[in-house]
Design a protein around this motif. Structure first.
Motif, PDB file in Angstrom:
ATOM      1  N   TYR B  50     -45.898  24.995   1.498  1.00  0.00           N
ATOM      2  CA  TYR B  50     -46.226  25.703   0.247  1.00  0.00           C
ATOM      3  C   TYR B  50     -45.523  25.074  -0.956  1.00  0.00           C
ATOM      4  O   TYR B  50     -46.114  24.879  -2.012  1.00  0.00           O
ATOM      5  CB  TYR B  50     -45.865  27.182   0.357  1.00  0.00           C
ATOM      6  CG  TYR B  50     -47.029  28.037   0.791  1.00  0.00           C
ATOM      7  CD1 TYR B  50     -48.037  28.374  -0.118  1.00  0.00           C
ATOM      8  CD2 TYR B  50     -47.144  28.485   2.094  1.00  0.00           C
ATOM      9  CE1 TYR B  50     -49.113  29.147   0.282  1.00  0.00           C
ATOM     10  CE2 TYR B  50     -48.218  29.251   2.502  1.00  0.00           C
ATOM     11  CZ  TYR B  50     -49.204  29.583   1.591  1.00  0.00           C
ATOM     12  OH  TYR B  50     -50.271  30.331   1.970  1.00  0.00           O
ATOM     13  N   LEU B  51     -44.244  24.783  -0.768  1.00  0.00           N
ATOM     14  CA  LEU B  51     -43.488  24.228  -1.896  1.00  0.00           C
ATOM     15  C   LEU B  51     -44.048  22.866  -2.301  1.00  0.00           C
ATOM     16  O   LEU B  51     -44.104  22.530  -3.491  1.00  0.00           O
ATOM     17  CB  LEU B  51     -42.007  24.115  -1.531  1.00  0.00           C
ATOM     18  CG  LEU B  51     -41.266  25.454  -1.449  1.00  0.00           C
ATOM     19  CD1 LEU B  51     -39.865  25.256  -0.919  1.00  0.00           C
ATOM     20  CD2 LEU B  51     -41.222  26.135  -2.817  1.00  0.00           C
ATOM     21  N   THR B  52     -44.484  22.090  -1.303  1.00  0.00           N
ATOM     22  CA  THR B  52     -45.068  20.794  -1.624  1.00  0.00           C
ATOM     23  C   THR B  52     -46.324  20.965  -2.473  1.00  0.00           C
ATOM     24  O   THR B  52     -46.505  20.287  -3.494  1.00  0.00           O
ATOM     25  CB  THR B  52     -45.407  20.032  -0.332  1.00  0.00           C
ATOM     26  OG1 THR B  52     -44.255  19.997   0.489  1.00  0.00           O
ATOM     27  CG2 THR B  52     -45.861  18.622  -0.635  1.00  0.00           C
ATOM     28  N   VAL B  53     -47.188  21.890  -2.058  1.00  0.00           N
ATOM     29  CA  VAL B  53     -48.409  22.151  -2.823  1.00  0.00           C
ATOM     30  C   VAL B  53     -48.055  22.599  -4.243  1.00  0.00           C
ATOM     31  O   VAL B  53     -48.626  22.152  -5.236  1.00  0.00           O
ATOM     32  CB  VAL B  53     -49.268  23.230  -2.128  1.00  0.00           C
ATOM     33  CG1 VAL B  53     -50.464  23.605  -2.990  1.00  0.00           C
ATOM     34  CG2 VAL B  53     -49.721  22.746  -0.766  1.00  0.00           C
ATOM     35  N   ALA B  64     -42.688  13.058  -5.591  1.00  0.00           N
ATOM     36  CA  ALA B  64     -41.767  13.956  -6.291  1.00  0.00           C
ATOM     37  C   ALA B  64     -41.849  15.356  -5.708  1.00  0.00           C
ATOM     38  O   ALA B  64     -40.822  16.020  -5.496  1.00  0.00           O
ATOM     39  CB  ALA B  64     -42.107  13.979  -7.780  1.00  0.00           C
ATOM     40  N   ALA B  65     -43.088  15.785  -5.442  1.00  0.00           N
ATOM     41  CA  ALA B  65     -43.283  17.122  -4.885  1.00  0.00           C
ATOM     42  C   ALA B  65     -42.556  17.240  -3.550  1.00  0.00           C
ATOM     43  O   ALA B  65     -41.908  18.248  -3.254  1.00  0.00           O
ATOM     44  CB  ALA B  65     -44.771  17.414  -4.708  1.00  0.00           C
ATOM     45  N   ALA B  69     -39.611  19.762  -2.834  1.00  0.00           N
ATOM     46  CA  ALA B  69     -39.867  20.780  -1.810  1.00  0.00           C
ATOM     47  C   ALA B  69     -38.751  20.776  -0.769  1.00  0.00           C
ATOM     48  O   ALA B  69     -38.285  21.830  -0.344  1.00  0.00           O
ATOM     49  CB  ALA B  69     -41.222  20.528  -1.146  1.00  0.00           C
ATOM     50  N   LEU B  70     -38.312  19.573  -0.401  1.00  0.00           N
ATOM     51  CA  LEU B  70     -37.252  19.476   0.597  1.00  0.00           C
ATOM     52  C   LEU B  70     -35.968  20.113   0.090  1.00  0.00           C
ATOM     53  O   LEU B  70     -35.300  20.862   0.801  1.00  0.00           O
ATOM     54  CB  LEU B  70     -36.988  18.018   0.950  1.00  0.00           C
ATOM     55  CG  LEU B  70     -37.897  17.419   2.004  1.00  0.00           C
ATOM     56  CD1 LEU B  70     -37.395  16.047   2.417  1.00  0.00           C
ATOM     57  CD2 LEU B  70     -37.949  18.342   3.214  1.00  0.00           C
ATOM     58  N   LEU B  71     -35.639  19.816  -1.170  1.00  0.00           N
ATOM     59  CA  LEU B  71     -34.406  20.377  -1.734  1.00  0.00           C
ATOM     60  C   LEU B  71     -34.494  21.901  -1.802  1.00  0.00           C
ATOM     61  O   LEU B  71     -33.555  22.612  -1.437  1.00  0.00           O
ATOM     62  CB  LEU B  71     -34.147  19.787  -3.125  1.00  0.00           C
ATOM     63  CG  LEU B  71     -33.763  18.301  -3.112  1.00  0.00           C
ATOM     64  CD1 LEU B  71     -33.630  17.773  -4.532  1.00  0.00           C
ATOM     65  CD2 LEU B  71     -32.454  18.112  -2.347  1.00  0.00           C
ATOM     66  N   GLY B 204     -39.059  21.721   7.281  1.00  0.00           N
ATOM     67  CA  GLY B 204     -39.677  21.721   5.964  1.00  0.00           C
ATOM     68  C   GLY B 204     -40.411  20.425   5.702  1.00  0.00           C
ATOM     69  O   GLY B 204     -41.536  20.416   5.166  1.00  0.00           O
ATOM     70  N   PHE B 205     -39.814  19.322   6.126  1.00  0.00           N
ATOM     71  CA  PHE B 205     -40.440  18.012   5.963  1.00  0.00           C
ATOM     72  C   PHE B 205     -41.751  17.953   6.757  1.00  0.00           C
ATOM     73  O   PHE B 205     -42.776  17.459   6.265  1.00  0.00           O
ATOM     74  CB  PHE B 205     -39.483  16.926   6.427  1.00  0.00           C
ATOM     75  CG  PHE B 205     -40.015  15.538   6.276  1.00  0.00           C
ATOM     76  CD1 PHE B 205     -40.144  14.962   5.012  1.00  0.00           C
ATOM     77  CD2 PHE B 205     -40.413  14.806   7.382  1.00  0.00           C
ATOM     78  CE1 PHE B 205     -40.645  13.678   4.872  1.00  0.00           C
ATOM     79  CE2 PHE B 205     -40.916  13.520   7.241  1.00  0.00           C
ATOM     80  CZ  PHE B 205     -41.040  12.959   5.991  1.00  0.00           C
ATOM     81  N   ALA B 206     -41.722  18.493   7.985  1.00  0.00           N
ATOM     82  CA  ALA B 206     -42.941  18.542   8.789  1.00  0.00           C
ATOM     83  C   ALA B 206     -44.031  19.289   8.040  1.00  0.00           C
ATOM     84  O   ALA B 206     -45.198  18.877   8.019  1.00  0.00           O
ATOM     85  CB  ALA B 206     -42.661  19.197  10.141  1.00  0.00           C
ATOM     86  N   GLY B 207     -43.632  20.413   7.405  1.00  0.00           N
ATOM     87  CA  GLY B 207     -44.610  21.186   6.629  1.00  0.00           C
ATOM     88  C   GLY B 207     -45.164  20.382   5.471  1.00  0.00           C
ATOM     89  O   GLY B 207     -46.365  20.397   5.192  1.00  0.00           O
ATOM     90  N   SER B 208     -44.298  19.636   4.785  1.00  0.00           N
ATOM     91  CA  SER B 208     -44.729  18.822   3.648  1.00  0.00           C
ATOM     92  C   SER B 208     -45.792  17.812   4.055  1.00  0.00           C
ATOM     93  O   SER B 208     -46.847  17.717   3.441  1.00  0.00           O
ATOM     94  CB  SER B 208     -43.543  18.049   3.056  1.00  0.00           C
ATOM     95  OG  SER B 208     -42.690  18.933   2.387  1.00  0.00           O
ATOM     96  N   ILE B 209     -45.496  17.060   5.109  1.00  0.00           N
ATOM     97  CA  ILE B 209     -46.437  15.996   5.460  1.00  0.00           C
ATOM     98  C   ILE B 209     -47.659  16.545   6.181  1.00  0.00           C
ATOM     99  O   ILE B 209     -48.688  15.883   6.250  1.00  0.00           O
ATOM    100  CB  ILE B 209     -45.767  14.872   6.296  1.00  0.00           C
ATOM    101  CG1 ILE B 209     -45.191  15.423   7.594  1.00  0.00           C
ATOM    102  CG2 ILE B 209     -44.698  14.167   5.484  1.00  0.00           C
ATOM    103  CD1 ILE B 209     -44.628  14.317   8.487  1.00  0.00           C
TER     104      ILE B 209
END
Lengths: 307, 309, 248
Positions: B50-53, B64-65, B69-71, B204-209
């Protein structure tokens, strides 16, 4: 005996419920109370595992699904006789409990939690894949089961559910005090000692797992008849989580715990959701709060304070 | 099924396995070192997506997203650790399960309130978008290949961290004997926080990618969390190596099962019956795998040394 | 005299560490056979193999003429081989009486009984009471076993073992952690138990061992280095050097 009093009071109150509902709430309230009683039956069976055996099963809703889907599929296929449905339900739930229990009981602690969770999820996906019986969307029952006219009486289903609740509550209370229950309780604390005293703990636990599974499956049959609808969500892991919450909320291993817990849970869910659509925003933190600060559950409030 | 289709399913299976590894690695380390079972781990995955989106919408730049998002996911994880989880380390598993279940209920609903119940979509960064030619008439998504490469790189990094560094040594020691590590005078609280934050970042990284290929929706982490449980139970709790192998195994079995079981059944059964039973059987495949592994090895394939689960 | 319990060439290793090294030992009817040895000699590991908590790597265990090497702990207990633990092993939240009753229940038919309250079972209660009388632990029956004093817990372990109606007793350091005033009383109890049951006694308290035992075996690094009557062992050079702390 004291520990049974809150449950007995609850039963009297429940028996009067259809009458009370005439004045306030009507069939909406009786429906809600029926759901609470069915959850209480399921929670009683889960407490046999958690409270008596010390086995935290996170897949207990699988058995609700077995009962509900057996009923749903049987009725869809034209078998409406309740005795037949119960027979098939018991056979399937015994089989499922024997197979999954024999595997999960080889592990302990967290692994047991995860494995029961996984088996529950397995059943959830299986029900979702039953495209002939509604798949993801669930299955509406256009006809209820027939129980020699018992369901046709006014509030027939209500009193059948209440009767089953009281019977199961009583029998599980006996079981806990009987030889079988003593072995389970002792093995919860020290299973090595029980082995060296001559008890094959695995067999006792597997038996308890099967008993708990069958009772929860019976609760599933009741759900299908009450809601006239079955869906995979009945056996989703969130449902298993709800059952654990009920057991802990009521007070695990306590005579009246699951009954009080189920009534409180349904009441809480109902009143919070009438406050806001997003009631989980309140319920989630409340649950954390209960775990962190309230020990012993509701049933312990009725116990005499120890010095 | 043609061999090219099979190749695609193999790649999809490895890609799922890599994602599962990123989630399961944190879960197994946190449990191995802290004896803490964290159901809310799957929520970290959802939050990452969600944060990545969300940050992508603000910055318009995927990289950048991802960093932002990770932070943010790390900050949330540390807050949760501080506010809730650290009070649960000494509790029994039942309490841990219930309290983290409460965290899931809250965060799933919060996400629904903030971003709505409708699934969100996001495209991968431009230079990794699109497809490449696998064979003459089949193309494959570059992003999925990127996930596999990134995932394998992280697995290698993790292996290095756990086997070659001091903190890794402490983590391994903690997984087999937490009391001993405490007795060595290591600040256990700090070690816990590092392991916990690191595990949450991985999820969280898994969610991002994963955001560009799966639909981003409330509760998206729940199903994957349970599959991650299957992974760490098969791999042996506390073992990174076991988790890696089990993740790939589960990813492959699940993906190949879904794409082949119905076809295989058609060799023996009526097509209509196969179409009925196939999907149900396919969704059971990984659980049957788990049951089979546990039947022969109740501690999993590679139990961490000295640990009895 | 025939052997009630016997091991033949028992071996057990944990990794590179051999903890039981070709141990052959027997326990005869009517005797007390003491097994002594320094800490880490492998005494408890040996008892754990006898009672089935550990599986030996090689060798055989015979009990009453039957090979029990692969039997489960429960099967061995039901065959009449009872044991106590060096580190007290009881059910802390249950009362003293309930603990003994649990042991008795295992001897009173099937425990797959689901309805009748166990605490009203006359057969169980009678057996439990008899065991408690033998150990002279008749007071404070109704308090949780976890709150008993250390000495009482040690006595409770013995009462549980007797309530199992055993055909042989394995006692793993029954005196562990007991003060000198209580140890005299416990020694008397052991002497009394010896009249009824063959005892395999593992003990550090040498006074008790030499008072109670008919035969003594010395276990060092997993090997039996000497075996004989108490007098012989006292005189045995190797045994003294290895264990009795006498360098001469």
């Amino acid at each position: 005996m004291r520990a049974a009093i809150p449950a007995l009071i609850a039963f009297v109150f429940l028996a009067a419920m259809p009458l009370l509902a005439e004045f306030w709430g009507g069939s909406y309230v009786t429906g809600l109370v029926m759901r609470a009683m069915i959850l209480a039956i399921a929670a009683l069976s889960l407490d046999l595992l958690i409270g008596t055996c010390g086995l935290v099963s996170f897949g207990h809703a699988a058995f609700l699904g077995i009962g509900a889907y057996t009923t749903g599929i049987a009725i869809t296929e034209g078998t409406t006789d309740l005795a037949t449905i119960l027979g098939i339900t018991i056979a399937i739930s015994v089989l499922f409990a024997l197979v999954t229990g024999a595997i999960s009981l080889r592990t302990h602690g967290v692994t047991f939690i995860m494995i029961t969770l996984a088996f529950g999820q397995m059943l959830f996906f299986t029900f979702s894949a039953l495209s002939a019986y509604g798949g993801d969307d669930g299955l509406t029952l256009w006809e209820g089961a027939h129980a020699y006219g018992a369901f046709e009486f006014e509030h027939g289903l209500f009193y059948i559910i209440l009767g089953m609740l009281i019977t199961i509550w009583f029998l599980l209370g006996c079981l806990r005090e009987a030889r079988f229950g003593r072995v389970l309780l002792a093995a919860k604390e020290n299973s090595t000692r029980m082995e060296t005293l001559g008890y094959g703990v695995f067999g006792y636990r597997l038996t308890a797992y099967v008993i708990a599974g069958v009772i929860a499956a019976l609760a599933g049959v009741l759900i299908a008849n009450e809601a006239e609808f079955v869906s995979p969500a009945l056996s989703a892991w969130q449902r298993s989580g709800d059952l654990i919450i009920i057991v802990v909320l009521g007070g695990m291993g306590r005579r009246s715990g699951p009954v009080l817990g189920a009534l409180a849970f349904v009441g809480l869910e109902e009143s919070l959701s009438s406050l806001t659509h997003d009631w989980r925003l309140i319920f989630g933190p409340l649950l954390i709060f209960i775990v962190l600060f309230a020990k012993g559950g509701l049933a312990s409030l009725f116990e005499r304070r120890q010095a | 099924m043609s061999s090219t289709l099979l190749l695609i399913q193999l790649l999809n299976g490895i890609q799922l396995g890599v994602l599962l590894f990123l989630i399961a690695a944190g879960l197994t380390l946190v449990f191995g070192v802290m004896g803490f079972i964290n159901l809310a781990h799957g929520v970290q995955y959802m939050i990452g997506a969600y944060l990545t989106v969300w940050f992508y919408g603000m910055t318009g730049h995927f990289g950048a997203a991802l960093v932002l998002a990770l932070l943010a996911a790390l900050a949330l994880a540390l807050f949760l650790e501080f506010a809730v989880f650290r009070h649960l380390y000494d509790r029994d598993h039942l309490d841990q399960v219930l309290a983290t279940f409460g965290v899931i209920l809250f965060l799933n609903q919060a996400v629904k309130v903030i971003w709505g119940p409708v699934p969100l979509v996001i495209s991968p960064p431009e230079f990794l978008a699109g497809t490449f030619r696998l064979t003459e008439n089949l193309n494959y998504s570059i992003w999925r290949i990127a996930i596999i490469v990134i995932g394998l790189a992280i697995a290698a990094l993790l292996w290095f961290l756990v086997t070659k560094t001091r903190i890794g040594m402490l983590v391994r020691a903690g997984a087999s004997n937490a009391e001993m590590v405490g007795a060595l005078g290591v600040d256990i609280r700090r070690l816990f926080m590092i392991v916990f934050g690191f595990g949450a970042m991985l999820a969280g990284f898994a969610g991002s990618i994963a955001a560009p290929i799966y639909s981003v929706e409330p509760g998206m982490g729940d199903g994957l969390l349970i599959t991650a449980f299957v992974v760490i139970v098969i791999g042996g709790i506390g073992s990174i190596r076991g988790t890696f192998i089990a993740a790939l195994l589960v990813g492959l079995v699940d993906t190949l099962g879904r794409s082949t079981i119905t076809d295989i059944l058609k060799l023996f059964l009526e097509p209509s019956a196969a179409n009925q039973i196939g999907p149900a059987l396919a969704s059971m495949a990984i659980y049957i795998l788990m049951a089979a592994v546990l039947f022969f090895r109740p501690e999993g394939l590679f139990p961490a040394q000295g640990r009895r689960a | 005299m025939s052997a009630v319990l016997a091991t033949h060439g028992l071996c057990k290793s944990f990794g590179a560490l051999t903890v039981t090294d070709d141990v052959s030992l027997d326990l005869r009817a009517g005797e007390c056979h003491a097994l002594i040895g320094p800490n880490g000699a492998g005494k408890t590991t040996f008892v754990n193999q006898l009672s089935g908590l550990l599986t030996p790597d090689a060798g055989r265990i015979e009990f009453l003429g039957q090979d029990i090497t692969t039997d489960s702990p429960a099967e061995r207990a039901n065959a009449g081989l009872a044991r106590t633990f060096q580190i007290t092993s009881i059910i802390p939240s249950m009362t003293l009486f309930e603990n003994v009753a649990l042991a008795a229940q295992a001897r009173c038919g099937s425990s797959y009984r689901f309805f009748r309250p166990a605490h009203k079972d006359r057969q169980i209660n009678a057996l439990a009471e008899k065991a408690l009388e033998q150990i002279a632990l008749t007071s404070r029956n109704d308090i949780p076993a976890g709150t008993l004093s250390h000495g009482e817990k040690r006595a409770l372990e013995l009462a549980m073992a007797i309530a199992q109606k055993p055909k042989a007793l394995l006692l793993d350091e029954p005196m562990a952690g007991i003060g000198s005033d209580e140890s005299g009383q416990l020694t008397d109890t052991l002497l009394m138990l010896k009249r009824d049951y063959p005892l395999l006694l593992i003990e550090h308290d040498m006074d008790a061992v030499f008072k109670v035992a008919d035969r003594v075996s010395v276990l060092v690094y997993g090997r039996i280095i000497a075996s004989g009557t108490p007098t012989e062992i006292r005189a045995n050079r190797e045994a003294r050097a290895a264990y009795l702390g006498d360098e001469t």
